[in-house]
Motif scaffolding. Structure first.
Motif, mmCIF file in Angstrom:
data_model
loop_
_atom_site.group_PDB
_atom_site.id
_atom_site.type_symbol
_atom_site.label_atom_id
_atom_site.label_comp_id
_atom_site.label_asym_id
_atom_site.label_seq_id
_atom_site.Cartn_x
_atom_site.Cartn_y
_atom_site.Cartn_z
ATOM 1 N N GLU A 142 -0.283 1.164 -12.139
ATOM 2 C CA GLU A 142 -0.948 0.355 -11.059
ATOM 3 C C GLU A 142 -0.396 0.800 -9.621
ATOM 4 O O GLU A 142 -1.280 0.749 -8.711
ATOM 5 N N THR A 143 0.717 1.571 -9.875
ATOM 6 C CA THR A 143 1.051 1.693 -8.402
ATOM 7 C C THR A 143 0.462 3.656 -7.795
ATOM 8 O O THR A 143 -0.674 3.433 -6.698
ATOM 9 N N THR A 146 -3.202 1.721 -7.113
ATOM 10 C CA THR A 146 -3.242 0.872 -5.793
ATOM 11 C C THR A 146 -3.808 2.165 -4.827
ATOM 12 O O THR A 146 -3.173 2.973 -4.937
ATOM 13 N N TRP A 148 -2.476 1.734 -2.055
ATOM 14 C CA TRP A 148 -1.687 1.592 -0.745
ATOM 15 C C TRP A 148 -0.897 -0.762 -1.226
ATOM 16 O O TRP A 148 -1.970 -0.660 -2.145
ATOM 17 N N ASN A 149 0.055 0.634 -1.771
ATOM 18 C CA ASN A 149 1.110 -0.460 -1.721
ATOM 19 C C ASN A 149 2.669 -0.872 -1.837
ATOM 20 O O ASN A 149 3.046 -0.054 -0.485
ATOM 21 N N THR A 150 3.414 -1.849 -1.338
ATOM 22 C CA THR A 150 4.150 -2.342 -1.098
ATOM 23 C C THR A 150 5.800 -0.822 -1.832
ATOM 24 O O THR A 150 6.729 0.113 -0.836
ATOM 25 N N SER A 210 -4.835 -2.614 7.374
ATOM 26 C CA SER A 210 -5.042 -3.455 5.185
ATOM 27 C C SER A 210 -3.701 -2.223 4.592
ATOM 28 O O SER A 210 -2.620 -1.775 5.136
ATOM 29 N N GLU A 211 -3.601 -3.969 4.173
ATOM 30 C CA GLU A 211 -2.365 -3.384 3.145
ATOM 31 C C GLU A 211 -2.385 -3.103 1.486
ATOM 32 O O GLU A 211 -1.755 -2.520 0.628
ATOM 33 N N THR A 212 -3.741 -2.365 1.261
ATOM 34 C CA THR A 212 -4.683 -1.758 -0.191
ATOM 35 C C THR A 212 -4.626 -0.418 0.414
ATOM 36 O O THR A 212 -5.233 0.419 -0.981
ATOM 37 N N GLU A 214 -7.717 -0.213 1.029
ATOM 38 C CA GLU A 214 -9.320 -1.153 1.088
ATOM 39 C C GLU A 214 -9.424 -1.891 2.106
ATOM 40 O O GLU A 214 -8.543 -2.851 2.557
#
Length: 432
Positions: A142-143, A146, A148-150, A210-212, A214
């Motif tokens: 998933e990392t 995705t 971008w992520n935390t 954006s947090e993702t 996208e």
């Protein structure tokens, strides 16, 4: 079949005993043989002897208890063989709970229960490990998948700590709700709300937070870092970490003045460390590591850097830097810092501090550049002479000055050797 055969043999043996010992001893002899068989772990044989004992004395509690225990124990072993652990434990508990029965069978049952527990715990641990491994693999996937992520944001924070140390600068993180003050401009808010416009290569670009990684706009801003709080005037940097159509890019600005368009001019950084670090984090989710000493750390404003600029300028015009060095008796250069340079008398100023290399005689050229601190300089084509009368026209002069800014060019000087730069530095009369 085996059980019946054992029973027949046992009955035959007991018959012989009865002949020699008398019929009244049948029960005692059968129970004694059953206990001996239990000690030898011959459980089917023991069960047969117990059956014979009960034929002699059907109401004897001891024999009944032994019979119940050994039947439960044999069933438990059958369940164990079929890997029906739960049923096996139930039958073993039945063996243990019998009072006034076989102590030896109780010990066997307890040991078997412990073995089953160990096997169950081992299986559970293996399963947990597999589950954790699956979860870890899923999370890593998933990392990676995705944009971008935390998790990637955490890796960028770790990377920027190393970058700060390598560059001898203190970079802090900012976001859409926490701004950095760049000469009175609050970033990134003024760009996100449209008060100012982000411009790349003199062209306005569409940007959103954006947090993702996208969203609806071409530029997805996922992180902002700046050293503006600790760097002196004209040395402040703001980095925008952007994902453009899935591609990670890092843009930098050092702009210290406004303009009629309210453009905030950014260039894609030429710093290989920060570019590669961000790309590794976005594309692979891996924590990029800074080298102990950054390859761009030593690009400071000095005579050596100016000499590298001269070398690149000679090469860009098809000349040989060695010719200039050989003719140093005829040509020399001097350096001057200009924190806020006005282009002629137009009221138009360069957006950042510059260094001016001036040749003597003037025919040797004048070169105006800003040190980006990352192995590149921004060259501004500022004229050495303003003979065109249009420069004195209020409107035309401003247009021509703006063209100077619009036609700036980023030049990589990192591939100029220190040896060549040291030679070129001999024809520069002063340092900065």
């Amino acid at each position: 079949m085996r059980k019946s055969f054992v029973k027949i043999i046992s009955i035959g043996l007991l018959s012989l005993l009865l002949v020699s010992c008398g019929k009244n001893d049948t029960y005692d002899q059968s129970m004694q043989k059953a206990k001996e068989a239990i000690n030898e772990e011959k459980f089917e044989e023991a069960e047969s002897f117990i059956d014979l004992a009960l034929e002699s004395r059907p109401k004897e509690d001891e024999a009944k208890n032994y019979q119940k225990q050994i039947q439960s124990y044999n069933k438990a072993m059958a369940f164990k063989k079929k890997k029906e652990t739960k049923n096996a434990v139930i039958k073993l508990d039945e063996v243990i709970k019998v009072k006034e029965g076989s102590i030896q069978l109780v010990e066997y049952a307890k040991k078997e229960k412990e073995k089953l527990k160990e096997e169950k715990d081992k299986h559970k641990n293996e399963k947990n490990k597999e589950n954790k491994k699956d979860k870890k693999s899923k999370k890593e996937k998933e990392t990676r998948d995705t944009l971008w992520n935390t998790s990637k944001a955490d890796k960028l924070r770790e990377f920027m700590v190393g970058f700060s140390q390598a560059m001898d600068q203190d970079y802090k993180e900012y976001n859409q709700s926490q701004n950095v003050d760049l000469y009175g401009i609050k970033l990134p808010s003024v760009v996100l709300n449209g008060e100012w416009k982000m411009a790349v290569n003199e062209q306005e670009v569409q940007l959103e937070w954006s947090e993702t990684g996208e969203g609806n706009k071409p530029y997805q801003l996922v992180a902002v870092y700046s050293d503006a709080d600790t760097q002196p005037y004209l040395k402040k940097h703001v980095y925008f970490f952007v994902i453009e159509n899935g591609t990670p890019k890092v843009f930098v600005t050092q702009q210290n003045q406004g303009n009629d368009q309210n453009y905030l001019y950014f260039n894609e950084t030429q710093n290989a460390d920060i570019k590669n670090g961000f790309a590794q984090i976005v594309n692979g989710g891996q924590a990029a590591k800074m080298p102990e000493k950054s390859s761009t750390k030593e690009y400071k404003d000095n005579k050596l850097l100016a000499a590298k600029v001269l070398v690149k300028q000679f090469e860009s015009y098809g000349g040989n830097p060695n010719d200039a060095i050989d003719n140093s008796t005829d040509t020399t250069y001097s350096l001057m810092k200009e924190p806020s340079m006005e282009i002629w008398t137009t009221g138009v100023y360069l957006p950042e501090d510059v260094t001016i290399i001036t040749g003597s005689p003037l025919a040797a050229g004048m070169f105006t550049y800003h040190n980006n601190g990352d192995g590149t300089v921004t060259m501004y084509p500022v004229p050495s002479h303003y003979q065109d009368k249009d420069w004195d026209d209020p409107e035309l002069g401003k247009q021509m000055a703006q063209e100077v800014i619009d036609n700036k060019k980023v030049v990589d000087i990192s591939n100029v050797s220190d040896e060549m730069a040291s030679k070129m530095a001999t024809i520069i009369e002063n340092d900065i």
